[in-house]
Design an enzyme around this catalytic site. Structure first.
Site, PDB file in Angstrom:
ATOM      1  N   ARG A  50       0.867  -1.184   0.000  1.00  0.00           N
ATOM      2  CA  ARG A  50       0.000   0.000   0.000  1.00  0.00           C
ATOM      3  C   ARG A  50       0.899   1.229   0.000  1.00  0.00           C
ATOM      4  O   ARG A  50       2.120   1.121   0.105  1.00  0.00           O
ATOM      5  CB  ARG A  50      -1.017  -0.015   1.150  1.00  0.00           C
ATOM      6  CG  ARG A  50      -0.628  -0.684   2.420  1.00  0.00           C
ATOM      7  CD  ARG A  50       0.499  -0.036   3.156  1.00  0.00           C
ATOM      8  NE  ARG A  50       0.269   1.383   3.334  1.00  0.00           N
ATOM      9  CZ  ARG A  50       1.191   2.269   3.599  1.00  0.00           C
ATOM     10  NH1 ARG A  50       2.470   1.913   3.697  1.00  0.00           N
ATOM     11  NH2 ARG A  50       0.915   3.551   3.751  1.00  0.00           N
ATOM     12  N   GLY A  51       0.263   2.402  -0.107  1.00  0.00           N
ATOM     13  CA  GLY A  51       1.031   3.634  -0.271  1.00  0.00           C
ATOM     14  C   GLY A  51       1.115   3.925  -1.764  1.00  0.00           C
ATOM     15  O   GLY A  51       1.482   3.027  -2.548  1.00  0.00           O
ATOM     16  N   ALA A  52       0.754   5.147  -2.149  1.00  0.00           N
ATOM     17  CA  ALA A  52       0.563   5.442  -3.577  1.00  0.00           C
ATOM     18  C   ALA A  52       1.767   5.067  -4.469  1.00  0.00           C
ATOM     19  O   ALA A  52       1.596   4.335  -5.454  1.00  0.00           O
ATOM     20  CB  ALA A  52       0.180   6.908  -3.749  1.00  0.00           C
ATOM     21  N   ARG A  95      -7.110  -0.582  -6.891  1.00  0.00           N
ATOM     22  CA  ARG A  95      -7.458   0.476  -5.922  1.00  0.00           C
ATOM     23  C   ARG A  95      -7.691   1.759  -6.720  1.00  0.00           C
ATOM     24  O   ARG A  95      -6.892   2.103  -7.583  1.00  0.00           O
ATOM     25  CB  ARG A  95      -6.359   0.668  -4.871  1.00  0.00           C
ATOM     26  CG  ARG A  95      -6.301  -0.503  -3.877  1.00  0.00           C
ATOM     27  CD  ARG A  95      -5.446  -0.177  -2.675  1.00  0.00           C
ATOM     28  NE  ARG A  95      -6.118   0.687  -1.721  1.00  0.00           N
ATOM     29  CZ  ARG A  95      -5.504   1.273  -0.690  1.00  0.00           C
ATOM     30  NH1 ARG A  95      -4.198   1.095  -0.509  1.00  0.00           N
ATOM     31  NH2 ARG A  95      -6.170   2.047   0.154  1.00  0.00           N
ATOM     32  N   GLN A 202      -1.881   2.174   9.885  1.00  0.00           N
ATOM     33  CA  GLN A 202      -0.599   2.321   9.174  1.00  0.00           C
ATOM     34  C   GLN A 202       0.399   3.132  10.009  1.00  0.00           C
ATOM     35  O   GLN A 202       1.603   2.960   9.876  1.00  0.00           O
ATOM     36  CB  GLN A 202      -0.811   3.013   7.823  1.00  0.00           C
ATOM     37  CG  GLN A 202      -1.524   2.177   6.787  1.00  0.00           C
ATOM     38  CD  GLN A 202      -3.015   2.397   6.793  1.00  0.00           C
ATOM     39  OE1 GLN A 202      -3.602   2.702   7.837  1.00  0.00           O
ATOM     40  NE2 GLN A 202      -3.659   2.243   5.650  1.00  0.00           N
ATOM     41  N   ASP A 243      -2.052  10.784  -2.102  1.00  0.00           N
ATOM     42  CA  ASP A 243      -2.459   9.717  -3.030  1.00  0.00           C
ATOM     43  C   ASP A 243      -2.856  10.244  -4.395  1.00  0.00           C
ATOM     44  O   ASP A 243      -2.755   9.525  -5.403  1.00  0.00           O
ATOM     45  CB  ASP A 243      -3.625   8.922  -2.430  1.00  0.00           C
ATOM     46  CG  ASP A 243      -3.106   7.999  -1.352  1.00  0.00           C
ATOM     47  OD1 ASP A 243      -2.948   8.471  -0.217  1.00  0.00           O
ATOM     48  OD2 ASP A 243      -2.809   6.836  -1.681  1.00  0.00           O
ATOM     49  N   ASN A 253      -5.495  12.261   0.583  1.00  0.00           N
ATOM     50  CA  ASN A 253      -4.565  11.449   1.373  1.00  0.00           C
ATOM     51  C   ASN A 253      -5.403  10.657   2.375  1.00  0.00           C
ATOM     52  O   ASN A 253      -6.638  10.772   2.401  1.00  0.00           O
ATOM     53  CB  ASN A 253      -3.525  12.339   2.071  1.00  0.00           C
ATOM     54  CG  ASN A 253      -2.403  11.528   2.703  1.00  0.00           C
ATOM     55  OD1 ASN A 253      -1.827  10.643   2.059  1.00  0.00           O
ATOM     56  ND2 ASN A 253      -2.106  11.780   3.961  1.00  0.00           N
ATOM     57  N   LYS A 254      -4.742   9.876   3.184  1.00  0.00           N
ATOM     58  CA  LYS A 254      -5.432   8.997   4.136  1.00  0.00           C
ATOM     59  C   LYS A 254      -6.514   9.740   4.912  1.00  0.00           C
ATOM     60  O   LYS A 254      -6.311  10.879   5.341  1.00  0.00           O
ATOM     61  CB  LYS A 254      -4.378   8.403   5.090  1.00  0.00           C
ATOM     62  CG  LYS A 254      -4.879   7.470   6.156  1.00  0.00           C
ATOM     63  CD  LYS A 254      -5.723   6.339   5.644  1.00  0.00           C
ATOM     64  CE  LYS A 254      -5.051   5.484   4.600  1.00  0.00           C
ATOM     65  NZ  LYS A 254      -6.036   4.631   3.855  1.00  0.00           N
TER      66      LYS A 254
END
Ligand code: MRU
Length: 353
Positions: A50-52, A95, A202, A243, A253-254
């Site tokens: 995960r993570g862009a 995603r 996370q 993201d 973002n998150k």
């Protein structure tokens, strides 16, 4: 268990893609071994990776995996082209919010269209090289983001971060955590407050792991602690990753980043977004056009395997939110720092490339 000498988010060895299963961190270090692109798409969808930027890199390798699948089974150009098109569609769907996924797949498609005459073997090898280049460039970009962001971090700064925008979320080093790492490397004393980042943690699982690993002083807090910390004067600045950045600077973002931005504005604390150009989407006018992923209710109703909500309760579980550009003090990229980002400045930034 296959473990390389140091912790890579992913690596390629003997015709297989190994993906660090981040769902098991910090307790276990295990790699998924992928020889089918569908396994790669699953790893992205289920957030093993995960993570862009890491998602983009993984998707690029997923295309190489797909090419090697065809090479092993059936040797026709037509089959390769149709299988790669299918792989690209499936990986793209894994995603929806992180634009780096589309960015990496577009780059792979561009490589394919520029290398039409090659043999199957050379296409597979070429795709692998292109994926490796994307990986390597992301690491280099993160180091530049770190260097560029350093100037914004005063000595003895107390920095709040959200989610994980570190080595694990990228080709290495990290974006937001890259800025922190570079500041520490310059000799600055920095203290990091880490939001745990509900629901998938996370912050507590991954960012805390990275900070401990690097011996960077850090304190883990619950997400709802941020306002109180700011009021107590304990936060000098916030740095987060991204993201998907629209061309007017609005940033997905998150989930929880927007709340932090509003709190930061009311306490007069700067919020910085650290991200590579591959996260900026000039085709997208504004934040309201960003597709926000909604994930399954169990991420909220359960804590680990333990149910923490009654059966039948309705849940809303967006994975991201959008922070308007006006709440972002600066965007830190590998090409420089953009204060008060807006459409004109982002166009200019790309004109420099
Ligand atoms: O759902 P995740 O864990 O993929 O979300 C990650 C984030 O929101 C990060 O802040 C972002 O991708 C930047 S990573 C350099």
């Amino acid at each position: 268990m296959n473990q390389p000498e140091r912790l890579y988010t992913l690596y390629w060895k003997d015709g297989r893609l190994y993906i660090l299963d981040q769902r098991l961190l910090p307790h276990r270090v295990e790699y998924l071994s992928c020889t089918r692109y569908r396994e790669v798409a699953d790893a992205i969808r289920e957030m093993a990776v995960r993570g862009a930027p890491a998602i983009g890199i993984t998707a690029a390798f997923g295309m190489a995996v797909a090419a090697y699948e065809v090479l092993a089974e059936e040797n026709t150009q037509a089959r390769l082209r149709s299988y790669l098109a299918e792989a690209s569609r499936e990986l793209f769907k894994a995603r929806p919010t992180a634009v780096n996924l589309a960015w990496a797949l577009e780059r792979i498609e561009k490589w394919l269209s520029e290398n039409e005459g090659l043999s199957l073997k050379d296409i597979a090898a070429g795709l692998l090289r292109e994926a490796e280049a994307i990986y390597r460039e992301d690491l280099e970009n993160n180091r530049m983001i770190g260097i560029n962001g350093c100037a914004l971090i005063p000595d003895r700064a107390s920095v709040l971060t959200h989610c994980n925008a570190g080595a694990l979320a990228t080709g290495g080093y990290g974006t937001a955590l890259g800025v922190i790492r570079a500041s520490v490397a310059e000799g600055k004393k920095v203290h990091v407050y880490i939001d745990e980042t509900r629901p998938l943690l996370q912050g507590s699982r991954l960012t805390a792991f990275e900070m401990l690993h690097d011996d960077i002083p850090a304190t883990l807090v619950t997400d709802n602690c941020a306002g109180s910390l700011m009021k107590q004067g304990k936060i000098d600045l916030i740095v987060v990753g991204a993201d998907h950045i629209a061309r007017n600077g609005d940033t997905a973002n998150k989930i929880g980043t927007y709340s932090l931005a509003v709190l930061a504005a009311s306490h007069n604390i700067p919020l910085y977004v650290a991200a590579p150009l591959s996260t900026i989407d000039l085709a997208l006018p504004a934040g309201e056009d960003i597709i926000i992923e909604e994930r399954k209710p169990e991420e909220v109703t359960c804590f680990g395997n333990q149910a923490v909500a009654p059966d039948g309760i309705e849940v809303y579980n967006p994975a991201f939110d959008v922070t308007p550009a006006k709440l972002i003090k600066a965007l830190i990229t590998e090409k420089g720092v953009i204060y008060n980002p807006d459409q004109e400045k982002l166009y200019k930034l790309f004109a420099k490339v």
